[in-house]
Design a protein around this motif. Sequence first.
Motif, PDB file in Angstrom:
ATOM      1  N   ALA A 180      43.468  50.040  70.800  1.00  0.00           N
ATOM      2  CA  ALA A 180      43.048  51.081  69.857  1.00  0.00           C
ATOM      3  C   ALA A 180      42.046  52.027  70.508  1.00  0.00           C
ATOM      4  CB  ALA A 180      42.430  50.436  68.620  1.00  0.00           C
ATOM      5  N   ALA A 181      41.255  51.508  71.457  1.00  0.00           N
ATOM      6  CA  ALA A 181      40.233  52.328  72.105  1.00  0.00           C
ATOM      7  C   ALA A 181      40.806  53.234  73.191  1.00  0.00           C
ATOM      8  CB  ALA A 181      39.152  51.424  72.702  1.00  0.00           C
ATOM      9  N   PHE A 182      41.776  52.727  73.972  1.00  0.00           N
ATOM     10  CA  PHE A 182      42.272  53.469  75.128  1.00  0.00           C
ATOM     11  C   PHE A 182      43.729  53.891  75.021  1.00  0.00           C
ATOM     12  CE2 PHE A 182      38.746  50.895  76.748  1.00  0.00           C
ATOM     13  CZ  PHE A 182      37.984  51.865  77.395  1.00  0.00           C
ATOM     14  N   GLY A 183      44.486  53.313  74.095  1.00  0.00           N
ATOM     15  CA  GLY A 183      45.883  53.665  73.955  1.00  0.00           C
ATOM     16  C   GLY A 183      46.681  53.302  75.193  1.00  0.00           C
ATOM     17  N   GLY A 184      47.585  54.173  75.592  1.00  0.00           N
ATOM     18  CA  GLY A 184      48.427  53.912  76.758  1.00  0.00           C
ATOM     19  C   GLY A 184      47.659  53.879  78.065  1.00  0.00           C
ATOM     20  N   ASN A 185      46.409  54.332  78.058  1.00  0.00           N
ATOM     21  CA  ASN A 185      45.576  54.326  79.266  1.00  0.00           C
ATOM     22  C   ASN A 185      44.688  53.094  79.351  1.00  0.00           C
ATOM     23  OD1 ASN A 185      46.486  56.897  80.197  1.00  0.00           O
ATOM     24  ND2 ASN A 185      45.140  57.888  78.686  1.00  0.00           N
ATOM     25  N   ALA A 186      45.003  52.061  78.575  1.00  0.00           N
ATOM     26  CA  ALA A 186      44.206  50.832  78.605  1.00  0.00           C
ATOM     27  C   ALA A 186      44.173  50.272  80.023  1.00  0.00           C
ATOM     28  CB  ALA A 186      44.789  49.806  77.638  1.00  0.00           C
ATOM     29  N   PRO A 187      42.986  49.941  80.539  1.00  0.00           N
ATOM     30  CA  PRO A 187      42.893  49.432  81.916  1.00  0.00           C
ATOM     31  C   PRO A 187      43.347  47.988  82.013  1.00  0.00           C
ATOM     32  CG  PRO A 187      40.725  49.425  80.890  1.00  0.00           C
ATOM     33  CD  PRO A 187      41.671  50.067  79.899  1.00  0.00           C
ATOM     34  N   GLY A 188      43.691  47.562  83.232  1.00  0.00           N
ATOM     35  CA  GLY A 188      44.103  46.175  83.455  1.00  0.00           C
ATOM     36  C   GLY A 188      42.993  45.199  83.146  1.00  0.00           C
ATOM     37  N   ASN A 189      41.745  45.610  83.360  1.00  0.00           N
ATOM     38  CA  ASN A 189      40.571  44.825  82.971  1.00  0.00           C
ATOM     39  C   ASN A 189      39.801  45.659  81.961  1.00  0.00           C
ATOM     40  OD1 ASN A 189      37.951  43.725  82.755  1.00  0.00           O
ATOM     41  ND2 ASN A 189      38.048  42.865  84.813  1.00  0.00           N
ATOM     42  N   LEU A 190      39.751  45.204  80.712  1.00  0.00           N
ATOM     43  CA  LEU A 190      39.173  45.993  79.625  1.00  0.00           C
ATOM     44  C   LEU A 190      37.747  46.429  79.929  1.00  0.00           C
ATOM     45  CD1 LEU A 190      39.515  47.161  76.810  1.00  0.00           C
ATOM     46  CD2 LEU A 190      38.843  44.950  75.848  1.00  0.00           C
ATOM     47  N   LEU A 191      36.973  45.576  80.592  1.00  0.00           N
ATOM     48  CA  LEU A 191      35.583  45.921  80.883  1.00  0.00           C
ATOM     49  C   LEU A 191      35.488  47.103  81.842  1.00  0.00           C
ATOM     50  CD1 LEU A 191      33.951  42.390  81.279  1.00  0.00           C
ATOM     51  CD2 LEU A 191      33.724  43.962  79.350  1.00  0.00           C
ATOM     52  N   ALA A 192      36.525  47.288  82.680  1.00  0.00           N
ATOM     53  CA  ALA A 192      36.498  48.387  83.641  1.00  0.00           C
ATOM     54  C   ALA A 192      36.470  49.738  82.943  1.00  0.00           C
ATOM     55  CB  ALA A 192      37.715  48.305  84.564  1.00  0.00           C
ATOM     56  N   GLY A 193      36.971  49.804  81.723  1.00  0.00           N
ATOM     57  CA  GLY A 193      36.967  51.050  80.975  1.00  0.00           C
ATOM     58  C   GLY A 193      35.592  51.487  80.533  1.00  0.00           C
ATOM     59  N   PHE A 194      34.630  50.579  80.583  1.00  0.00           N
ATOM     60  CA  PHE A 194      33.269  50.901  80.147  1.00  0.00           C
ATOM     61  C   PHE A 194      32.279  50.851  81.308  1.00  0.00           C
ATOM     62  CE2 PHE A 194      35.519  48.461  76.859  1.00  0.00           C
ATOM     63  CZ  PHE A 194      35.590  49.420  75.853  1.00  0.00           C
ATOM     64  N   GLY A 195      32.793  50.706  82.538  1.00  0.00           N
ATOM     65  CA  GLY A 195      31.928  50.459  83.687  1.00  0.00           C
ATOM     66  C   GLY A 195      30.932  51.557  83.981  1.00  0.00           C
ATOM     67  N   VAL A 196      31.244  52.813  83.649  1.00  0.00           N
ATOM     68  CA  VAL A 196      30.340  53.918  83.968  1.00  0.00           C
ATOM     69  C   VAL A 196      29.597  54.422  82.734  1.00  0.00           C
ATOM     70  CG1 VAL A 196      31.730  54.669  85.929  1.00  0.00           C
ATOM     71  CG2 VAL A 196      32.248  55.577  83.663  1.00  0.00           C
ATOM     72  N   SER A 197      29.657  53.670  81.662  1.00  0.00           N
ATOM     73  CA  SER A 197      28.994  54.094  80.430  1.00  0.00           C
ATOM     74  C   SER A 197      27.509  53.780  80.492  1.00  0.00           C
ATOM     75  CB  SER A 197      29.633  53.386  79.235  1.00  0.00           C
ATOM     76  OG  SER A 197      29.362  52.006  79.298  1.00  0.00           O
ATOM     77  N   LYS A 198      26.789  54.276  79.485  1.00  0.00           N
ATOM     78  CA  LYS A 198      25.358  54.009  79.410  1.00  0.00           C
ATOM     79  C   LYS A 198      25.075  52.535  79.175  1.00  0.00           C
ATOM     80  CE  LYS A 198      24.234  58.645  77.652  1.00  0.00           C
ATOM     81  NZ  LYS A 198      23.665  59.423  76.533  1.00  0.00           N
ATOM     82  N   ALA A 199      26.055  51.843  78.633  1.00  0.00           N
ATOM     83  CA  ALA A 199      25.874  50.415  78.344  1.00  0.00           C
ATOM     84  C   ALA A 199      26.318  49.561  79.529  1.00  0.00           C
ATOM     85  CB  ALA A 199      26.664  50.044  77.090  1.00  0.00           C
ATOM     86  N   TYR A 200      26.056  50.054  80.742  1.00  0.00           N
ATOM     87  CA  TYR A 200      26.505  49.322  81.937  1.00  0.00           C
ATOM     88  C   TYR A 200      25.895  47.933  82.006  1.00  0.00           C
ATOM     89  CZ  TYR A 200      22.024  50.169  84.280  1.00  0.00           C
ATOM     90  OH  TYR A 200      20.695  50.177  84.619  1.00  0.00           O
ATOM     91  N   TRP A 201      24.668  47.780  81.516  1.00  0.00           N
ATOM     92  CA  TRP A 201      24.011  46.476  81.575  1.00  0.00           C
ATOM     93  C   TRP A 201      24.716  45.462  80.677  1.00  0.00           C
ATOM     94  CZ3 TRP A 201      22.064  44.662  76.970  1.00  0.00           C
ATOM     95  CH2 TRP A 201      21.916  45.593  75.945  1.00  0.00           C
ATOM     96  N   VAL A 202      25.343  45.947  79.584  1.00  0.00           N
ATOM     97  CA  VAL A 202      26.116  45.059  78.713  1.00  0.00           C
ATOM     98  C   VAL A 202      27.363  44.581  79.453  1.00  0.00           C
ATOM     99  CG1 VAL A 202      27.334  44.844  76.515  1.00  0.00           C
ATOM    100  CG2 VAL A 202      25.262  46.228  76.650  1.00  0.00           C
ATOM    101  N   VAL A 203      28.001  45.505  80.170  1.00  0.00           N
ATOM    102  CA  VAL A 203      29.180  45.144  80.964  1.00  0.00           C
ATOM    103  C   VAL A 203      28.789  44.152  82.053  1.00  0.00           C
ATOM    104  CG1 VAL A 203      31.028  46.029  82.428  1.00  0.00           C
ATOM    105  CG2 VAL A 203      30.251  47.372  80.469  1.00  0.00           C
ATOM    106  N   ASP A 204      27.628  44.368  82.664  1.00  0.00           N
ATOM    107  CA  ASP A 204      27.154  43.436  83.696  1.00  0.00           C
ATOM    108  C   ASP A 204      26.934  42.046  83.104  1.00  0.00           C
ATOM    109  OD1 ASP A 204      27.226  45.455  85.521  1.00  0.00           O
ATOM    110  OD2 ASP A 204      25.073  45.847  85.499  1.00  0.00           O
ATOM    111  N   ALA A 205      26.392  41.988  81.893  1.00  0.00           N
ATOM    112  CA  ALA A 205      26.178  40.688  81.228  1.00  0.00           C
ATOM    113  C   ALA A 205      27.512  40.004  80.962  1.00  0.00           C
ATOM    114  CB  ALA A 205      25.413  40.888  79.917  1.00  0.00           C
ATOM    115  N   ALA A 206      28.534  40.796  80.578  1.00  0.00           N
ATOM    116  CA  ALA A 206      29.860  40.230  80.333  1.00  0.00           C
ATOM    117  C   ALA A 206      30.465  39.700  81.630  1.00  0.00           C
ATOM    118  CB  ALA A 206      30.778  41.285  79.721  1.00  0.00           C
ATOM    119  N   ASN A 207      30.289  40.441  82.723  1.00  0.00           N
ATOM    120  CA  ASN A 207      30.806  39.980  84.017  1.00  0.00           C
ATOM    121  C   ASN A 207      30.091  38.714  84.479  1.00  0.00           C
ATOM    122  OD1 ASN A 207      32.968  41.706  85.033  1.00  0.00           O
ATOM    123  ND2 ASN A 207      31.472  43.362  84.986  1.00  0.00           N
TER     124      ASN A 207
END
Length: 372
Positions: free
Chosen positions: A306-333
């Motif tokens: 629903a967030a990315f449509g046909g452009n959904a990345p192979g790793n969902l977290l990669a779609g948020f890697g350059v966002s302001k919430a990068y530290w949240v993505v780092d915590a998930a990794n």
Amino acid sequence: MVEHSSGTNLSYRGDIVGMEGGTSLQDDSKYYDDDGRVKRTGTIWTTCSHIITAVIGSGVLSLAWSIAQMGWVAGPGAMIFFSIITLYTSSFLADCYRCGDTEFGKRNYTFMDAVSNILGGPSVKICGIVQYLNLFGSAIGYNIAAAMSMMEIKKSLCVHTSDGKDACHISGNPYMIAFGVAQLFLSQIPDFHNMWWLSIVAAVMSFFYSTIALALGISKVAENGTVMGSLTGVSVGTVTPAQKVWGVFQGLGNIAFAYSYSFVLLEIQDTIKSPPSEGKAMKIAAKISIAVTTTFYLLCGCMGYAAFGGNAPGNLLAGFGVSKAYWVVDAANAAIVIHLFGAYQVYAQPPICFRRERGSKKMAQNWQRIQS
């Protein structure tokens, strides 16, 4: 084999302590099970933690891409279909733990014990090769996935520290080596009975990073102001017909692999205490675990689509890697890495125990030759 002072021969085999005459060394059954092994202490909840650790892997993050290949109808439908198949086959495997009588029959401690006692013949070698190749491949995959998550953390910190001026090329070799060295220490855990705590930690971590991916997906949908995607997924035109077919089959493979834990089911079941019978407890644990994992799969996969449509990345977290919430993505990794420590051990325990048992037998044979 040693001789008791009363003249009764006692046999010792690992954690098995029993008498050849069939009576237990301890009259009190609270110390030993019916097969002479030290009492099993696993519960439905520890069994659920083992199953969830084995089932929910970092592959949950690829489900948004898988749904994108099939669309809003076939994608979630495939997940539900595979969950039903997994539950159905788990029920059959749970009944294979004991031969004959489901409560008092001879125990099959491992998947290969069941194959040997039920099928026998060439099936033993064939199934053994398939099982260990599957487990070995999964272990390699977990090593690579853990290294990639550690690399993402390092790269994220590097990019934000340099304000994007540094290309931040990261080598994965040190991280794969570090993960492997850590597994050398964790592999000293004797068996599934003693790694319940690691499975609980890993299961909690899997919920943690799945929840983060879900929350980021919801925030992305809110930011877009619309639900992306279509009923049929990536359309022909955007990709070629061959790419569409290949994508659908790859998506089905990802979903099927996301439910794979049959090769360690009996090893997990061998940790359960009775009564009630191990088969009944295992079936209840399988229902709970598969229901929980399917719910998370649907939430993460559908929200990512629903967030990315046909452009959904192979790793969902990669779609948020350059966002302001990068530290949240780092915590998930980081949570993925911790989870994979436990998941690796769940899949590595059968071959480790096999090699340990073979080594013990070889040492015993050599010792007998020396004594003779």
